[in-house]
Scaffold this motif. Structure first.
Motif, mmCIF file in Angstrom:
data_model
loop_
_atom_site.group_PDB
_atom_site.id
_atom_site.type_symbol
_atom_site.label_atom_id
_atom_site.label_comp_id
_atom_site.label_asym_id
_atom_site.label_seq_id
_atom_site.Cartn_x
_atom_site.Cartn_y
_atom_site.Cartn_z
ATOM 1 N N ARG A 48 -13.246 -72.082 45.709
ATOM 2 C CA ARG A 48 -13.363 -73.541 45.633
ATOM 3 C C ARG A 48 -12.249 -74.134 44.779
ATOM 4 O O ARG A 48 -11.622 -75.133 45.148
ATOM 5 C CB ARG A 48 -14.723 -73.938 45.051
ATOM 6 C CG ARG A 48 -15.884 -73.776 45.994
ATOM 7 C CD ARG A 48 -17.211 -74.093 45.307
ATOM 8 N NE ARG A 48 -17.181 -75.302 44.505
ATOM 9 C CZ ARG A 48 -17.524 -76.510 44.957
ATOM 10 N NH1 ARG A 48 -17.920 -76.660 46.194
ATOM 11 N NH2 ARG A 48 -17.476 -77.557 44.157
ATOM 12 N N GLU A 50 -9.336 -72.802 44.102
ATOM 13 C CA GLU A 50 -8.068 -72.591 44.801
ATOM 14 C C GLU A 50 -7.857 -73.634 45.896
ATOM 15 O O GLU A 50 -6.764 -74.194 46.038
ATOM 16 C CB GLU A 50 -8.090 -71.189 45.401
ATOM 17 C CG GLU A 50 -6.815 -70.711 46.006
ATOM 18 C CD GLU A 50 -6.975 -69.296 46.535
ATOM 19 O OE1 GLU A 50 -6.742 -69.109 47.748
ATOM 20 O OE2 GLU A 50 -7.351 -68.398 45.769
ATOM 21 N N VAL A 51 -8.902 -73.911 46.667
ATOM 22 C CA VAL A 51 -8.813 -74.897 47.753
ATOM 23 C C VAL A 51 -8.549 -76.290 47.164
ATOM 24 O O VAL A 51 -7.705 -77.038 47.675
ATOM 25 C CB VAL A 51 -10.096 -74.869 48.614
ATOM 26 C CG1 VAL A 51 -10.157 -76.072 49.543
ATOM 27 C CG2 VAL A 51 -10.173 -73.575 49.394
ATOM 28 N N THR A 52 -9.259 -76.629 46.119
ATOM 29 C CA THR A 52 -9.077 -77.944 45.498
ATOM 30 C C THR A 52 -7.650 -78.092 44.977
ATOM 31 O O THR A 52 -7.020 -79.133 45.173
ATOM 32 C CB THR A 52 -10.082 -78.141 44.344
ATOM 33 O OG1 THR A 52 -11.398 -78.057 44.878
ATOM 34 C CG2 THR A 52 -9.901 -79.481 43.671
ATOM 35 N N GLU A 53 -7.147 -77.056 44.318
ATOM 36 C CA GLU A 53 -5.792 -77.103 43.786
ATOM 37 C C GLU A 53 -4.765 -77.277 44.902
ATOM 38 O O GLU A 53 -3.856 -78.104 44.802
ATOM 39 C CB GLU A 53 -5.506 -75.808 43.021
ATOM 40 C CG GLU A 53 -4.122 -75.752 42.414
ATOM 41 C CD GLU A 53 -3.876 -74.438 41.699
ATOM 42 O OE1 GLU A 53 -2.749 -73.937 41.782
ATOM 43 O OE2 GLU A 53 -4.820 -73.912 41.073
ATOM 44 N N LYS A 54 -4.925 -76.533 45.977
ATOM 45 C CA LYS A 54 -3.991 -76.611 47.107
ATOM 46 C C LYS A 54 -4.075 -77.982 47.793
ATOM 47 O O LYS A 54 -3.074 -78.554 48.175
ATOM 48 C CB LYS A 54 -4.290 -75.491 48.104
ATOM 49 C CG LYS A 54 -3.252 -75.331 49.158
ATOM 50 C CD LYS A 54 -3.475 -74.037 49.932
ATOM 51 C CE LYS A 54 -2.393 -73.817 50.937
ATOM 52 N NZ LYS A 54 -1.361 -72.901 50.481
ATOM 53 N N LYS A 55 -5.310 -78.493 47.922
ATOM 54 C CA LYS A 55 -5.505 -79.791 48.575
ATOM 55 C C LYS A 55 -4.850 -80.900 47.751
ATOM 56 O O LYS A 55 -4.198 -81.791 48.303
ATOM 57 C CB LYS A 55 -7.004 -80.063 48.731
ATOM 58 C CG LYS A 55 -7.320 -81.376 49.431
ATOM 59 C CD LYS A 55 -8.800 -81.600 49.491
ATOM 60 C CE LYS A 55 -9.199 -82.147 48.148
ATOM 61 N NZ LYS A 55 -10.515 -82.715 48.074
ATOM 62 N N ASN A 56 -5.001 -80.860 46.442
ATOM 63 C CA ASN A 56 -4.469 -81.902 45.578
ATOM 64 C C ASN A 56 -2.957 -81.803 45.389
ATOM 65 O O ASN A 56 -2.333 -82.762 44.967
ATOM 66 C CB ASN A 56 -5.162 -81.889 44.224
ATOM 67 C CG ASN A 56 -6.602 -82.338 44.337
ATOM 68 O OD1 ASN A 56 -6.987 -83.017 45.285
ATOM 69 N ND2 ASN A 56 -7.424 -81.947 43.388
ATOM 70 N N LYS A 58 -0.832 -81.501 47.732
ATOM 71 C CA LYS A 58 -0.140 -82.116 48.866
ATOM 72 C C LYS A 58 0.047 -83.574 48.694
ATOM 73 O O LYS A 58 -0.496 -84.369 48.202
ATOM 74 C CB LYS A 58 -0.884 -81.827 50.176
ATOM 75 C CG LYS A 58 -0.779 -80.380 50.543
ATOM 76 C CD LYS A 58 -1.380 -80.145 51.885
ATOM 77 C CE LYS A 58 -1.156 -78.681 52.248
ATOM 78 N NZ LYS A 58 -1.516 -78.344 53.556
#
Length: 58
Positions: A48, A50-56, A58
């Motif tokens: 979770r 990791e996904v949040t970090e990658k999403k933010n 962009k």
């Protein structure tokens, strides 16, 4: 993506103990299931984050 693979491996490894606990009433297997589920929770939380970090990013 690496952590997702670890989740799949962990679920597969815990499956044997789940059967032992629910079908055979093996208490020690229940303890191993609980530990595996805690490890799963920690891995899911890492995914979770990791996904949040990658999403933010962009």
């Amino acid at each position: 993506m690496e952590n997702f693979g670890k989740v799949k491996e962990l679920i597969a490894s815990v499956e044997v103990d789940v059967v032992k606990f629910y079908e055979n009433g093996n208490a020690a297997a229940g303890t191993r299931v609980r530990k595996g589920m805690q490890d799963l929770k920690n891995l899911a939380q890492a995914i979770r984050a990791e996904v949040t970090e990658k999403k933010n990013a962009k």
